[in-house]
Design an enzyme around this catalytic site. Structure first.
Site, PDB file in Angstrom:
ATOM      1  N   CYS A 182     -17.139   6.268 -25.799  1.00 38.49           N
ATOM      2  CA  CYS A 182     -18.467   6.885 -25.738  1.00 38.49           C
ATOM      3  C   CYS A 182     -19.003   6.887 -24.301  1.00 38.49           C
ATOM      4  O   CYS A 182     -19.985   6.221 -23.969  1.00 38.49           O
ATOM      5  CB  CYS A 182     -19.426   6.151 -26.667  1.00 38.49           C
ATOM      6  SG  CYS A 182     -20.946   7.074 -26.982  1.00 38.49           S
ATOM      7  N   ARG A 217      -7.794   4.505 -14.329  1.00 41.49           N
ATOM      8  CA  ARG A 217      -7.686   5.154 -13.023  1.00 41.49           C
ATOM      9  C   ARG A 217      -8.345   6.535 -12.940  1.00 41.49           C
ATOM     10  O   ARG A 217      -9.020   6.837 -11.954  1.00 41.49           O
ATOM     11  CB  ARG A 217      -6.217   5.255 -12.594  1.00 41.49           C
ATOM     12  CG  ARG A 217      -5.548   3.901 -12.364  1.00 41.49           C
ATOM     13  CD  ARG A 217      -4.163   4.046 -11.750  1.00 41.49           C
ATOM     14  NE  ARG A 217      -4.266   4.491 -10.357  1.00 41.49           N
ATOM     15  CZ  ARG A 217      -3.961   5.708  -9.966  1.00 41.49           C
ATOM     16  NH1 ARG A 217      -3.518   6.615 -10.820  1.00 41.49           N
ATOM     17  NH2 ARG A 217      -4.088   6.039  -8.701  1.00 41.49           N
ATOM     18  N   GLY A 275       3.552  -3.190  -4.394  1.00 39.87           N
ATOM     19  CA  GLY A 275       3.085  -3.276  -5.780  1.00 39.87           C
ATOM     20  C   GLY A 275       3.294  -1.959  -6.492  1.00 39.87           C
ATOM     21  O   GLY A 275       4.248  -1.784  -7.246  1.00 39.87           O
ATOM     22  N   GLY A 307       0.769  -1.230   0.000  1.00 40.14           N
ATOM     23  CA  GLY A 307       0.000   0.000   0.000  1.00 40.14           C
ATOM     24  C   GLY A 307       0.800   1.278   0.000  1.00 40.14           C
ATOM     25  O   GLY A 307       0.223   2.370  -0.059  1.00 40.14           O
TER      26      GLY A 307
END
Length: 441
Positions: free
Chosen positions: A363, A331, A292, A256
């Site tokens: 779209c 994101r 990560g 994290g």
């Protein structure tokens, strides 16, 4: 934190792997990005192997510098390309997986099962069976119900898997709501108040090898305080369990740790390492973490080309339509996430910079990758680099609106390799089948 956007100089200073050369062309880790765009077209992902290696070594050095042994398992969900996994395996990292697919991919990349941790809610019986049969390092159990299913499967298979309980410590990591995982009411982990009871159950189960606890409180965390609170809670639980006669040999601190996308000031990795060591290093447990985003986020760039510019009346900023979209980089649409944007050529127009909104062709009204960004005036065919896209970028891409997956390129020491070809249009429907009764008509 200033309300003013960072200047071009500030963006480059905080990312030493980026610079403009004497021809004002943007260089990423020694490679001219416009050359990659010319050869592989856009949109296109570019990943640096050398930046990934450097960050992996820096993280390991942060813990070795305080003499804290630790196992590191890369969070595969951040970027699951086999090249990324293979590089990190060679740097001594295992894998943190959250599905049977990630487990098999990690093994295919050369990571041995013993170095794999399987976390995540909703593991299917088939996935748990795979984990048991391949004898992975540890299964992080997320509920009482999963613990019961795991016992049944282990009994039937005649194996004794290593098990830890993932605890939900009820800690707000101070990150985006959709990537917070350790608060009361979040779907992840076992309520910390229930964990002692389930720990006793697991420890006394002859079909399970209970080794300890795990916790993961969120992603893109930019303060040290939540990590410290989680470590304190884990340390207290370990002490209480041992007082109850339950052996605890292992603790997984999760991942994290955030990065700087815009103006965030995440903790230094040495400070992060020291917090873990201070609270857990004296407990005689094997400690592991699951980095990560911190590893792979800065290693990737999404290249894109301007399709057109749609002028808007003042005070609204013009729409700059680009060929990258929310199906490529989700994101911004998912989390209102910020990614810095740089033109691939710093020269050209002498006109003053202006606020412009980068919109994709999908779209959906939400297909906006950057809003009101102050950039040089952009024109058709101009090239742009969307920065810090190495985590939760390509791995989350889709083919929505029948848009093929973009090519992926890896660079290292001036070398360039296409590690995933651009998907062809035909492949979008090659697995589709018409019902038999259509063929009869």
């Amino acid at each position: 934190m200033s309300n003013l956007p960072p200047s071009l100089v500030e963006i480059l200073q905080s990312r030493p792997w980026l610079r403009y050369d004497t021809d004002a062309a943007l260089i990423f880790d020694g490679v001219r990005l416009q050359d990659i765009a010319a050869q592989y077209d856009t949109p296109c992902w570019v990943f640096s192997a050398s930046i990934l290696r450097a960050r992996a070594r820096a993280l390991k050095a942060a813990f070795s510098g305080i003499n804290q042994p630790i196992s590191m398992h890369y969070a595969v969900k951040a970027n699951d390309h086999r090249a990324t996994l293979a590089i990190l395996q060679r740097e001594g990292f295992g894998a943190d997986v959250v599905s049977g697919g990630e487990l098999r991919k990690a093994i295919a990349a050369g990571i041995v099962p013993f170095d794999i941790v399987f976390s995540g809610v909703g593991k299917k019986d088939a996935e748990l069976t795979l984990a048991i049969e391949t004898e992975i390092g540890v299964i992080n159990v997320e509920s009482r119900e999963e613990l019961g299913r795991l016992t049944s499967l282990a009994t039937r298979l005649g194996k004794r898997p290593k098990v830890a309980l993932r605890v939900n410590p009820h800690i707000d990591a101070g990150t985006h709501d959709k990537i917070s995982t350790g608060r009361e009411g979040d779907k992840f982990g076992i309520d910390w108040r229930e964990a002692p009871t389930l720990s006793r159950m697991a420890a006394r189960d002859p079909h399970l090898d209970f080794i300890g606890l795990a916790a993961h409180i969120g992603s893109q965390i930019t303060s040290i305080a939540p990590f410290e609170a989680a470590c304190q809670r884990l340390a207290g639980m370990i002490t209480d369990l041992r007082a109850d006669g339950i052996a605890v040999k292992h603790v997984d601190c999760g991942g994290g740790l955030g990065i700087c996308y815009h103006q965030e000031a995440p903790p230094d990795i040495t400070e992060y390492a020291r917090v873990i060591a201070n609270h857990l290093g004296t407990l005689n447990v094997a400690i592991s973490i699951e980095p990560g985003r911190w590893l792979s986020g800065p290693t990737g760039i999404l290249l894109t080309r301007v399709i057109d510019v749609k002028a808007q009346p003042a005070p609204r900023s013009d729409f700059v339509f680009i060929d990258a979209a929310m199906n490529d980089l989700a994101r911004p649409a998912l989390y209102a996430a910020w990614h810095e944007v740089l033109p691939l050529h710093a020269g050209g127009s002498r006109k003053p910079e202006k606020a412009q909104t980068l919109a994709g062709p999908v779209c959906e009204t939400g297909d906006i990758l950057a809003t009101d960004r102050v950039l040089p005036p952009l024109s058709r065919d101009d090239l742009l680099a969307i920065l810090d896209a190495g985590a939760y970028g390509a791995v989350m891409s889709s083919t929505y609106n029948a848009r093929p997956l973009a090519a992926q390129i890896m660079i290292e020491d001036g070398k360039i390799a296409e590690i995933r070809q651009r998907q062809t249009l035909e492949s979008l429907w090659e697995a589709e089948r018409l019902p038999d009764w259509f063929k009869a008509e």
